[in-house]
Design a protein around this motif. Sequence first.
Motif, PDB file in Angstrom:
ATOM      1  N   LEU A 190      34.217  47.033  28.864  1.00  0.00           N
ATOM      2  CA  LEU A 190      34.214  46.051  29.932  1.00  0.00           C
ATOM      3  C   LEU A 190      32.922  46.180  30.737  1.00  0.00           C
ATOM      4  CD1 LEU A 190      37.879  46.631  31.175  1.00  0.00           C
ATOM      5  CD2 LEU A 190      37.078  44.772  29.696  1.00  0.00           C
ATOM      6  N   TRP A 191      32.195  45.072  30.832  1.00  0.00           N
ATOM      7  CA  TRP A 191      30.930  45.059  31.548  1.00  0.00           C
ATOM      8  C   TRP A 191      30.964  43.950  32.590  1.00  0.00           C
ATOM      9  CZ3 TRP A 191      27.430  48.768  29.819  1.00  0.00           C
ATOM     10  CH2 TRP A 191      27.689  49.308  28.554  1.00  0.00           C
ATOM     11  N   GLY A 192      30.203  44.131  33.645  1.00  0.00           N
ATOM     12  CA  GLY A 192      30.098  43.071  34.635  1.00  0.00           C
ATOM     13  C   GLY A 192      30.491  43.525  36.021  1.00  0.00           C
ATOM     14  N   TYR A 193      31.065  42.576  36.773  1.00  0.00           N
ATOM     15  CA  TYR A 193      31.304  42.778  38.193  1.00  0.00           C
ATOM     16  C   TYR A 193      32.742  42.439  38.555  1.00  0.00           C
ATOM     17  CZ  TYR A 193      31.325  41.131  43.081  1.00  0.00           C
ATOM     18  OH  TYR A 193      31.638  40.880  44.384  1.00  0.00           O
ATOM     19  N   ALA A 194      33.444  43.370  39.222  1.00  0.00           N
ATOM     20  CA  ALA A 194      34.775  43.128  39.764  1.00  0.00           C
ATOM     21  C   ALA A 194      34.664  43.128  41.285  1.00  0.00           C
ATOM     22  CB  ALA A 194      35.749  44.205  39.305  1.00  0.00           C
ATOM     23  N   PRO A 195      35.061  42.050  41.953  1.00  0.00           N
ATOM     24  CA  PRO A 195      34.884  41.949  43.412  1.00  0.00           C
ATOM     25  C   PRO A 195      35.639  42.994  44.218  1.00  0.00           C
ATOM     26  CG  PRO A 195      35.357  39.806  42.433  1.00  0.00           C
ATOM     27  CD  PRO A 195      35.609  40.827  41.383  1.00  0.00           C
ATOM     28  N   SER A 196      36.663  43.610  43.625  1.00  0.00           N
ATOM     29  CA  SER A 196      37.445  44.598  44.371  1.00  0.00           C
ATOM     30  C   SER A 196      37.966  45.672  43.432  1.00  0.00           C
ATOM     31  CB  SER A 196      38.640  43.925  45.061  1.00  0.00           C
ATOM     32  OG  SER A 196      39.565  43.448  44.103  1.00  0.00           O
ATOM     33  N   GLY A 197      38.332  46.804  44.020  1.00  0.00           N
ATOM     34  CA  GLY A 197      38.918  47.868  43.217  1.00  0.00           C
ATOM     35  C   GLY A 197      40.236  47.445  42.605  1.00  0.00           C
ATOM     36  N   ALA A 198      41.003  46.608  43.316  1.00  0.00           N
ATOM     37  CA  ALA A 198      42.288  46.148  42.799  1.00  0.00           C
ATOM     38  C   ALA A 198      42.100  45.291  41.556  1.00  0.00           C
ATOM     39  CB  ALA A 198      43.028  45.356  43.880  1.00  0.00           C
ATOM     40  N   GLU A 199      41.110  44.386  41.580  1.00  0.00           N
ATOM     41  CA  GLU A 199      40.861  43.546  40.403  1.00  0.00           C
ATOM     42  C   GLU A 199      40.355  44.394  39.246  1.00  0.00           C
ATOM     43  OE1 GLU A 199      38.016  39.859  38.961  1.00  0.00           O
ATOM     44  OE2 GLU A 199      38.770  39.869  41.025  1.00  0.00           O
ATOM     45  N   ARG A 200      39.526  45.349  39.545  1.00  0.00           N
ATOM     46  CA  ARG A 200      39.011  46.237  38.495  1.00  0.00           C
ATOM     47  C   ARG A 200      40.150  46.971  37.799  1.00  0.00           C
ATOM     48  NH1 ARG A 200      34.334  50.831  39.577  1.00  0.00           N
ATOM     49  NH2 ARG A 200      34.107  51.559  37.406  1.00  0.00           N
ATOM     50  N   ALA A 201      41.086  47.504  38.599  1.00  0.00           N
ATOM     51  CA  ALA A 201      42.232  48.214  38.022  1.00  0.00           C
ATOM     52  C   ALA A 201      43.100  47.273  37.204  1.00  0.00           C
ATOM     53  CB  ALA A 201      43.056  48.863  39.137  1.00  0.00           C
ATOM     54  N   ALA A 202      43.280  46.034  37.692  1.00  0.00           N
ATOM     55  CA  ALA A 202      44.118  45.074  36.973  1.00  0.00           C
ATOM     56  C   ALA A 202      43.505  44.681  35.637  1.00  0.00           C
ATOM     57  CB  ALA A 202      44.341  43.838  37.842  1.00  0.00           C
ATOM     58  N   ILE A 203      42.186  44.546  35.604  1.00  0.00           N
ATOM     59  CA  ILE A 203      41.505  44.217  34.346  1.00  0.00           C
ATOM     60  C   ILE A 203      41.699  45.342  33.328  1.00  0.00           C
ATOM     61  CG2 ILE A 203      39.239  43.869  33.265  1.00  0.00           C
ATOM     62  CD1 ILE A 203      38.396  42.445  35.872  1.00  0.00           C
ATOM     63  N   LEU A 204      41.585  46.580  33.782  1.00  0.00           N
ATOM     64  CA  LEU A 204      41.801  47.715  32.891  1.00  0.00           C
ATOM     65  C   LEU A 204      43.219  47.707  32.325  1.00  0.00           C
ATOM     66  CD1 LEU A 204      40.020  50.591  34.871  1.00  0.00           C
ATOM     67  CD2 LEU A 204      39.266  49.547  32.736  1.00  0.00           C
ATOM     68  N   ILE A 205      44.207  47.453  33.190  1.00  0.00           N
ATOM     69  CA  ILE A 205      45.598  47.408  32.752  1.00  0.00           C
ATOM     70  C   ILE A 205      45.801  46.311  31.723  1.00  0.00           C
ATOM     71  CG2 ILE A 205      47.955  46.885  33.490  1.00  0.00           C
ATOM     72  CD1 ILE A 205      47.035  49.657  34.286  1.00  0.00           C
ATOM     73  N   ALA A 206      45.203  45.142  31.977  1.00  0.00           N
ATOM     74  CA  ALA A 206      45.328  44.028  31.041  1.00  0.00           C
ATOM     75  C   ALA A 206      44.751  44.393  29.680  1.00  0.00           C
ATOM     76  CB  ALA A 206      44.631  42.795  31.607  1.00  0.00           C
ATOM     77  N   ALA A 207      43.607  45.067  29.681  1.00  0.00           N
ATOM     78  CA  ALA A 207      42.961  45.458  28.425  1.00  0.00           C
ATOM     79  C   ALA A 207      43.803  46.473  27.660  1.00  0.00           C
ATOM     80  CB  ALA A 207      41.573  46.016  28.703  1.00  0.00           C
ATOM     81  N   GLU A 208      44.323  47.457  28.369  1.00  0.00           N
ATOM     82  CA  GLU A 208      45.126  48.499  27.720  1.00  0.00           C
ATOM     83  C   GLU A 208      46.415  47.948  27.117  1.00  0.00           C
ATOM     84  OE1 GLU A 208      43.686  52.212  30.628  1.00  0.00           O
ATOM     85  OE2 GLU A 208      45.599  51.183  30.956  1.00  0.00           O
ATOM     86  N   ALA A 209      46.913  46.819  27.667  1.00  0.00           N
ATOM     87  CA  ALA A 209      48.184  46.265  27.207  1.00  0.00           C
ATOM     88  C   ALA A 209      48.048  45.384  25.968  1.00  0.00           C
ATOM     89  CB  ALA A 209      48.839  45.465  28.335  1.00  0.00           C
ATOM     90  N   ILE A 210      46.830  45.037  25.578  1.00  0.00           N
ATOM     91  CA  ILE A 210      46.646  44.178  24.409  1.00  0.00           C
ATOM     92  C   ILE A 210      46.951  44.961  23.126  1.00  0.00           C
ATOM     93  CG2 ILE A 210      44.992  42.793  23.097  1.00  0.00           C
ATOM     94  CD1 ILE A 210      45.760  41.590  25.793  1.00  0.00           C
ATOM     95  N   PRO A 211      47.843  44.472  22.276  1.00  0.00           N
ATOM     96  CA  PRO A 211      48.149  45.167  21.018  1.00  0.00           C
ATOM     97  C   PRO A 211      46.896  45.381  20.179  1.00  0.00           C
ATOM     98  CG  PRO A 211      49.751  43.426  21.427  1.00  0.00           C
ATOM     99  CD  PRO A 211      48.665  43.251  22.442  1.00  0.00           C
ATOM    100  N   GLY A 212      46.743  46.579  19.664  1.00  0.00           N
ATOM    101  CA  GLY A 212      45.597  46.904  18.828  1.00  0.00           C
ATOM    102  C   GLY A 212      44.496  47.636  19.553  1.00  0.00           C
ATOM    103  N   VAL A 213      44.546  47.647  20.882  1.00  0.00           N
ATOM    104  CA  VAL A 213      43.520  48.356  21.659  1.00  0.00           C
ATOM    105  C   VAL A 213      43.777  49.858  21.589  1.00  0.00           C
ATOM    106  CG1 VAL A 213      42.605  48.776  23.976  1.00  0.00           C
ATOM    107  CG2 VAL A 213      43.068  46.431  23.215  1.00  0.00           C
ATOM    108  N   VAL A 214      42.769  50.616  21.203  1.00  0.00           N
ATOM    109  CA  VAL A 214      42.926  52.071  21.090  1.00  0.00           C
ATOM    110  C   VAL A 214      42.278  52.810  22.253  1.00  0.00           C
ATOM    111  CG1 VAL A 214      43.122  51.981  18.593  1.00  0.00           C
ATOM    112  CG2 VAL A 214      40.864  52.253  19.630  1.00  0.00           C
TER     113      VAL A 214
END
Length: 228
Positions: A190-214
Amino acid sequence: MQARDVMVSPVITVNSNATVRQVASLLLQHRISAVPVVGRDSELVGIVTESDLMHRTEAGTERPYSWWLRLLVGDAQMASDYVKSHAVRIADIMTRKVVTAAPETPLHEIAMLLERHGIKRVPIVDETGHLLGIVSRANLLQAVASARPRLEISPADSVIRKKLLRELREQPWAHTFNLTVTVQDGVVDLWGYAPSGAERAAILIAAEAIPGVVAVNDHLLETPIMVY
């Protein structure tokens, strides 16, 4: 999942003629914290929880009222509390306006009902008001604990990336125009800019939840940068 998939059924119930002492014994005997009250035809007419029995004259736990508190709460509230602490019949202290749900109600809606009304369980009734079961907070936790991961055969990196971006674009809080996603061998960067720590954490959670992500590598910054 729906309410019918996790509800407890049949449910321990009492009728409105039961006494407070009988209900207290029933709660202790079955290690439950509430009991629905039903009418002659098993229709739901109320519910009694352990909190309804906390301030009782038998235990000496009635609410004390100082002179200033009496002025604050008023006569009607004090009279209502007197009923709660002295009534013999359960019909006099039960909650009559019960929050209920249908067996087809999705679990996310059940969770919202529990949260919105500050309650710990929701009776499940049919269209005629007859009690079918009950869903508690514990039942929702059991659904989480027993959930099985979806089985997918190693999706392509492009599929993983597409699913993640689609998931984020559907979220009103996500600023995907600030985000760059790369995927290689199931590893998401994940590259780029997250306006807040909360959005950054949510993006990480979304990525980890995708099937196939190791694995997920977080290179996001919380200060503006040129993304494109």
